[in-house]
Design a protein around this motif. Structure first.
Motif, PDB file in Angstrom:
ATOM      1  N   LEU A  81      25.728  27.952 -18.756  1.00  0.00           N
ATOM      2  CA  LEU A  81      25.304  28.542 -17.484  1.00  0.00           C
ATOM      3  C   LEU A  81      26.238  29.629 -16.974  1.00  0.00           C
ATOM      4  O   LEU A  81      25.894  30.350 -16.046  1.00  0.00           O
ATOM      5  CB  LEU A  81      25.191  27.435 -16.419  1.00  0.00           C
ATOM      6  CG  LEU A  81      24.241  26.271 -16.760  1.00  0.00           C
ATOM      7  CD1 LEU A  81      24.363  25.155 -15.714  1.00  0.00           C
ATOM      8  CD2 LEU A  81      22.802  26.750 -16.844  1.00  0.00           C
ATOM      9  N   ILE A  83      29.218  29.118 -15.498  1.00  0.00           N
ATOM     10  CA  ILE A  83      29.931  28.721 -14.269  1.00  0.00           C
ATOM     11  C   ILE A  83      31.390  28.423 -14.636  1.00  0.00           C
ATOM     12  O   ILE A  83      31.848  27.275 -14.551  1.00  0.00           O
ATOM     13  CB  ILE A  83      29.240  27.512 -13.603  1.00  0.00           C
ATOM     14  CG1 ILE A  83      27.732  27.770 -13.439  1.00  0.00           C
ATOM     15  CG2 ILE A  83      29.864  27.216 -12.232  1.00  0.00           C
ATOM     16  CD1 ILE A  83      26.945  26.613 -12.851  1.00  0.00           C
ATOM     17  N   VAL A 118      24.582  31.917 -13.820  1.00  0.00           N
ATOM     18  CA  VAL A 118      24.130  31.296 -12.567  1.00  0.00           C
ATOM     19  C   VAL A 118      24.829  31.915 -11.350  1.00  0.00           C
ATOM     20  O   VAL A 118      24.166  32.241 -10.364  1.00  0.00           O
ATOM     21  CB  VAL A 118      24.298  29.761 -12.623  1.00  0.00           C
ATOM     22  CG1 VAL A 118      24.162  29.126 -11.244  1.00  0.00           C
ATOM     23  CG2 VAL A 118      23.262  29.172 -13.575  1.00  0.00           C
ATOM     24  N   PRO A 129      23.035  28.478  -5.241  1.00  0.00           N
ATOM     25  CA  PRO A 129      23.011  28.634  -6.701  1.00  0.00           C
ATOM     26  C   PRO A 129      22.042  27.675  -7.387  1.00  0.00           C
ATOM     27  O   PRO A 129      21.424  28.032  -8.389  1.00  0.00           O
ATOM     28  CB  PRO A 129      24.451  28.335  -7.111  1.00  0.00           C
ATOM     29  CG  PRO A 129      25.267  28.601  -5.894  1.00  0.00           C
ATOM     30  CD  PRO A 129      24.401  28.303  -4.717  1.00  0.00           C
ATOM     31  N   CYS A 130      21.905  26.450  -6.848  1.00  0.00           N
ATOM     32  CA  CYS A 130      21.052  25.450  -7.504  1.00  0.00           C
ATOM     33  C   CYS A 130      19.606  25.920  -7.604  1.00  0.00           C
ATOM     34  O   CYS A 130      18.867  25.473  -8.481  1.00  0.00           O
ATOM     35  CB  CYS A 130      21.099  24.124  -6.757  1.00  0.00           C
ATOM     36  SG  CYS A 130      22.751  23.410  -6.761  1.00  0.00           S
ATOM     37  N   CYS A 133      19.542  28.256 -10.575  1.00  0.00           N
ATOM     38  CA  CYS A 133      19.924  27.449 -11.734  1.00  0.00           C
ATOM     39  C   CYS A 133      18.777  26.527 -12.146  1.00  0.00           C
ATOM     40  O   CYS A 133      18.415  26.441 -13.328  1.00  0.00           O
ATOM     41  CB  CYS A 133      21.166  26.627 -11.384  1.00  0.00           C
ATOM     42  SG  CYS A 133      21.869  25.718 -12.755  1.00  0.00           S
ATOM     43  N   LYS A 137      16.713  26.592 -15.623  1.00  0.00           N
ATOM     44  CA  LYS A 137      16.675  25.426 -16.513  1.00  0.00           C
ATOM     45  C   LYS A 137      15.228  25.056 -16.845  1.00  0.00           C
ATOM     46  O   LYS A 137      14.902  24.838 -18.009  1.00  0.00           O
ATOM     47  CB  LYS A 137      17.365  24.229 -15.852  1.00  0.00           C
ATOM     48  CG  LYS A 137      18.885  24.317 -15.822  1.00  0.00           C
ATOM     49  CD  LYS A 137      19.402  23.119 -15.036  1.00  0.00           C
ATOM     50  CE  LYS A 137      20.907  23.096 -14.938  1.00  0.00           C
ATOM     51  NZ  LYS A 137      21.372  22.066 -13.998  1.00  0.00           N
ATOM     52  N   CYS A 222      29.840  20.038 -10.465  1.00  0.00           N
ATOM     53  CA  CYS A 222      29.659  21.488 -10.534  1.00  0.00           C
ATOM     54  C   CYS A 222      30.193  22.125  -9.247  1.00  0.00           C
ATOM     55  O   CYS A 222      29.840  21.686  -8.146  1.00  0.00           O
ATOM     56  CB  CYS A 222      28.183  21.806 -10.700  1.00  0.00           C
ATOM     57  SG  CYS A 222      27.829  23.554 -10.570  1.00  0.00           S
ATOM     58  N   MET A 224      29.383  24.730  -7.867  1.00  0.00           N
ATOM     59  CA  MET A 224      28.345  25.435  -7.109  1.00  0.00           C
ATOM     60  C   MET A 224      27.411  24.475  -6.375  1.00  0.00           C
ATOM     61  O   MET A 224      26.449  24.900  -5.748  1.00  0.00           O
ATOM     62  CB  MET A 224      27.537  26.331  -8.039  1.00  0.00           C
ATOM     63  CG  MET A 224      28.402  27.182  -8.933  1.00  0.00           C
ATOM     64  SD  MET A 224      27.804  28.857  -9.164  1.00  0.00           S
ATOM     65  CE  MET A 224      28.472  29.682  -7.759  1.00  0.00           C
ATOM     66  N   ALA A 225      27.679  23.174  -6.470  1.00  0.00           N
ATOM     67  CA  ALA A 225      26.774  22.185  -5.857  1.00  0.00           C
ATOM     68  C   ALA A 225      26.897  22.151  -4.337  1.00  0.00           C
ATOM     69  O   ALA A 225      25.993  21.674  -3.658  1.00  0.00           O
ATOM     70  CB  ALA A 225      27.049  20.799  -6.422  1.00  0.00           C
TER      71      ALA A 225
HETATM   72 FE1  SF4 Z   1      23.145  24.261 -11.509  1.00  0.00          FE
HETATM   73 FE2  SF4 Z   1      23.394  23.387  -8.987  1.00  0.00          FE
HETATM   74 FE3  SF4 Z   1      23.531  21.671 -11.045  1.00  0.00          FE
HETATM   75 FE4  SF4 Z   1      25.497  23.426 -10.627  1.00  0.00          FE
HETATM   76  S1  SF4 Z   1      24.883  21.753  -9.245  1.00  0.00           S
HETATM   77  S2  SF4 Z   1      24.560  22.924 -12.594  1.00  0.00           S
HETATM   78  S3  SF4 Z   1      24.355  25.208  -9.885  1.00  0.00           S
HETATM   79  S4  SF4 Z   1      21.733  22.882 -10.430  1.00  0.00           S
END
Ligand code: SF4
Ligand code: ZN
Length: 300
Positions: A81, A83, A118, A129-130, A133, A137, A222, A224-225
């Motif tokens: 990804l 990240i 991402v 970001p999710c 992402c 996915k 993660c 970015m969560a």
């Molecule tokens: Fe992707 Fe969000 Fe999962 Fe990180 S927490 S891998 S940005 S879906």
């Protein structure tokens, strides 16, 4: 604490089952929960070619391992990804499992093969970001499965994930999403079947399973969560579960058994065509993933 099955020393209790287990019987308990999910929801046929979405975290590696223990010979697909260190470590864990167990692991590198990461997609869309992402996915796992002849994509969504999504959908009465939230999404033109064999197992059980099975997984969350509202729903559900063990499982299982069908008519029957850019099924001329890719490319 003694194992409910053999009375030997227990290493984990599972309060919602009013049980405790030694390592051996806990492993069997996890297998049994997956076997029951597969059977209850008719997830797999013996002839299916199965692709597991392998992030390198505990859920996806436990899923791959549990399916193998149940004689489901699945290949893995790992998305890189982009990240930072988090992705590097995730890829390392996914590869290490595949090598140690002689499994086939496919990889797609977002930066190299799709043209964005991402973090870049999140910056371009100004959304959490999710969202970019998750869209990427879904698109890439399905596209890879269809292109390479896999009938099924199995994902590591567990009881905690699904209960949190359900709570979010109920709090907003997102009836279209409620209609679509299921342990199995059937195949259709351009879509592989999607299955979630871990819906009967919680996060804590999956982490314990990996430790007991000596599966080395990406432990970090993660980065970015943050801002993902499902995290707070998980905390709320854990509080309820703590006060009344079994609440979470009953909430989710009851929805699948008795709730979901009531929302079926809220899912609009949108005619699908093929994306003019990539050929994926989509209600619009260009699919959401290709629009995302174009937006990231437009950024200076
Ligand atoms: Fe992707 Fe969000 Fe999962 Fe990180 S927490 S891998 S940005 S879906
Ligand atoms: Zn497209």
């Amino acid at each position: 604490m003694k194992c409910t099955v053999c009375r030997g020393p227990a290493v984990i209790d599972v309060r919602r089952h009013n049980a405790a287990f030694c390592p051996e019987h806990f492993t069997l308990h996890c297998r049994d929960q997956v076997r029951r999910a597969l059977h209850e929801h008719a997830m797999l046929r013996p002839i299916d070619r199965v692709l597991v979405a392998v992030s390198g975290g505990k859920d996806s590696l436990a899923l791959w391992d549990l399916l193998a223990a149940l004689d489901v010979d699945a290949d893995g697909l790992h998305l890189r990804l982009g990240i930072g260190d988090y992705s590097e470590e995730s890829t390392r864990a996914a590869r290490a499992y595949a090598t140690a167990h002689a499994r086939t692991l496919h990889e797609v590198d977002l930066a190299g093969e799709v043209g964005f990461t991402v973090p870049a997609a999140a910056a371009a869309t100004h959304r959490v970001p999710c969202s970019a992402c998750g869209l990427s996915k879904r698109h890439l796992f399905n596209g890879f499965a269809v292109e390479h002849g896999y009938d099924v994509v199995a994902t590591g969504h567990n009881l905690d994930d699904e209960a949190a999504v359900l709570l979010g959908n109920v709090l907003r009465w997102e009836t279209e999403y409620l209609a679509r939230q299921a342990p199995v999404l059937p195949a259709g033109a351009g879509f592989a079947r999607k299955v979630k064999p871990l819906v009967r197992l919680g996060e804590r059980e999956l982490a314990a399973y990996c430790v007991i099975r000596r599966i080395d997984y990406q432990v970090e969350e993660c980065p970015m969560a943050a801002g993902n509202r499902h995290l707070s729903y998980k905390e709320l559900l854990n509080e309820l579960e703590h006060r009344s063990p079994g609440t979470k499982g009953a909430f989710l299982a009851g929805f699948f058994e008795r709730g979901r069908a009531r929302f079926a008519t809220d899912e609009p029957a949108v005619p699908l065509r093929r994306c003019v850019e990539c050929g994926a099924p989509t209600p619009s001329e260009v699919c959401a993933f290709c629009r995302l890719r174009a937006r990231v490319a437009e950024r200076p």
